[in-house]
Enzyme design. Structure first.
Site, PDB file in Angstrom:
ATOM      1  N   HIS A 193     -43.472  -0.305 -21.244  1.00  0.00           N
ATOM      2  CA  HIS A 193     -42.620   0.112 -20.133  1.00  0.00           C
ATOM      3  C   HIS A 193     -42.841   1.585 -19.871  1.00  0.00           C
ATOM      4  CE1 HIS A 193     -40.424  -3.660 -20.082  1.00  0.00           C
ATOM      5  NE2 HIS A 193     -40.451  -3.606 -21.406  1.00  0.00           N
ATOM      6  N   SER A 227     -40.688   3.622 -18.435  1.00  0.00           N
ATOM      7  CA  SER A 227     -39.437   4.315 -18.772  1.00  0.00           C
ATOM      8  C   SER A 227     -38.915   3.815 -20.117  1.00  0.00           C
ATOM      9  CB  SER A 227     -38.391   4.037 -17.686  1.00  0.00           C
ATOM     10  OG  SER A 227     -38.103   2.645 -17.637  1.00  0.00           O
ATOM     11  N   ASN A 236     -46.771  -5.121 -18.785  1.00  0.00           N
ATOM     12  CA  ASN A 236     -45.502  -4.541 -18.353  1.00  0.00           C
ATOM     13  C   ASN A 236     -44.872  -5.574 -17.430  1.00  0.00           C
ATOM     14  OD1 ASN A 236     -43.329  -3.247 -17.235  1.00  0.00           O
ATOM     15  ND2 ASN A 236     -44.383  -1.301 -16.938  1.00  0.00           N
ATOM     16  N   HIS A 246     -36.484  -8.779 -18.456  1.00  0.00           N
ATOM     17  CA  HIS A 246     -35.069  -8.995 -18.743  1.00  0.00           C
ATOM     18  C   HIS A 246     -34.596 -10.390 -18.355  1.00  0.00           C
ATOM     19  CE1 HIS A 246     -35.580  -4.710 -18.997  1.00  0.00           C
ATOM     20  NE2 HIS A 246     -35.813  -4.616 -17.707  1.00  0.00           N
ATOM     21  N   ARG A 258     -30.939  -3.468 -18.762  1.00  0.00           N
ATOM     22  CA  ARG A 258     -32.357  -3.305 -19.130  1.00  0.00           C
ATOM     23  C   ARG A 258     -32.562  -3.249 -20.647  1.00  0.00           C
ATOM     24  NH1 ARG A 258     -34.737  -1.826 -14.169  1.00  0.00           N
ATOM     25  NH2 ARG A 258     -33.254  -0.712 -12.871  1.00  0.00           N
ATOM     26  N   TYR A 267     -40.239   6.876 -12.698  1.00  0.00           N
ATOM     27  CA  TYR A 267     -41.563   6.293 -12.925  1.00  0.00           C
ATOM     28  C   TYR A 267     -42.725   7.257 -12.696  1.00  0.00           C
ATOM     29  CZ  TYR A 267     -38.888   1.988 -12.997  1.00  0.00           C
ATOM     30  OH  TYR A 267     -37.985   1.008 -13.317  1.00  0.00           O
ATOM     31  N   ASP A 311     -42.298 -17.532 -22.892  1.00  0.00           N
ATOM     32  CA  ASP A 311     -42.858 -18.732 -23.516  1.00  0.00           C
ATOM     33  C   ASP A 311     -44.377 -18.787 -23.348  1.00  0.00           C
ATOM     34  OD1 ASP A 311     -40.330 -19.482 -24.307  1.00  0.00           O
ATOM     35  OD2 ASP A 311     -40.086 -21.055 -22.794  1.00  0.00           O
TER      36      ASP A 311
HETATM   37  C1  DQA Z   1     -40.045  -1.101 -16.248  1.00  0.00           C
HETATM   38  C2  DQA Z   1     -38.573  -1.151 -16.659  1.00  0.00           C
HETATM   39  C3  DQA Z   1     -37.874  -2.359 -16.023  1.00  0.00           C
HETATM   40  O1  DQA Z   1     -36.494  -2.371 -16.405  1.00  0.00           O
HETATM   41  C4  DQA Z   1     -37.954  -2.267 -14.515  1.00  0.00           C
HETATM   42  O2  DQA Z   1     -37.381  -3.429 -13.934  1.00  0.00           O
HETATM   43  C5  DQA Z   1     -39.340  -2.057 -14.030  1.00  0.00           C
HETATM   44  C6  DQA Z   1     -40.204  -1.134 -14.744  1.00  0.00           C
HETATM   45  C7  DQA Z   1     -40.735   0.160 -16.772  1.00  0.00           C
HETATM   46  O3  DQA Z   1     -41.977   0.180 -16.757  1.00  0.00           O
HETATM   47  O4  DQA Z   1     -40.084   1.143 -17.138  1.00  0.00           O
HETATM   48  O5  DQA Z   1     -39.728  -2.567 -12.983  1.00  0.00           O
HETATM   49  O6  DQA Z   1     -40.705  -2.222 -16.816  1.00  0.00           O
END
Ligand code: DQA
Length: 159
Positions: free
Chosen positions: A112, A114, A86, A92, A123, A35, A99
């Protein structure tokens, strides 16, 4: 090329972040290899600056609670012009958040930090793309800037 800053006139947009995304410190408290090492404050500052340049006002939130995020999206229906979200881990798992986004009737960009498709299998699926206009992932903190620029474009086109 339209001048968004002139035409959107500080339109408020909701920018919520889901659980654990408050865990950024100067030393990168949350998995810095994944991150990055920027703080949440750094990311929010970047978002606000980019939003302002595009004529948007970024209303930045972060919560670890699904209901708080869902309530914020409900509120956005009457307060905001669009959403850059985000949802973090709730991407997930949360049908409720998905909704709420569908019901909001606003342009939605999912972001996201990542690239979720190159990480663990759990993920790879997010509930949000089905109700989002666009998904940006894997660009780190810059993804928020891209998302806000794109949202300004969507709003400009639908004015
Ligand atoms: C995330 C990716 C998600 O899988 C993870 O649970 C996060 C961060 C991302 O910004 O890459 O908390 O949303």
């Amino acid at each position: 090329m339209p001048n968004h800053a002139d035409t959107l006139r500080g339109a408020p947009v909701l920018v919520p972040k889901g659980p654990d995304l408050g865990l950024f410190g100067p030393l990168g408290l949350r998995e810095p290899a994944v991150y990055g090492t920027g703080t949440l404050a750094d990311i929010e500052e970047l978002r606000r600056t980019v939003a302002a340049a595009r004529g948007l006002h970024a209303d930045c939130r972060q919560s670890n609670h699904e209901g708080v995020l869902t309530d914020a999206v409900h509120e956005a229906r009457t307060v905001h012009r669009g959403i850059v979200i985000n949802p973090a881990g709730y991407s997930h798992t949360s049908v409720a958040l998905r909704d709420a986004l569908a019901a909001a009737g606003l342009p939605v960009v999912e972001v996201h930090l990542s690239d979720i498709h190159r990480r663990e299998a759990f993920r790879h699926h997010s509930h949000v793309p089905a109700v989002a206009d666009t998904v940006i992932c894997g660009a780190g903190a810059h993804g928020d800037a891209m998302a806000l620029t794109h949202l300004a474009q969507l709003l400009e086109e639908n004015r």
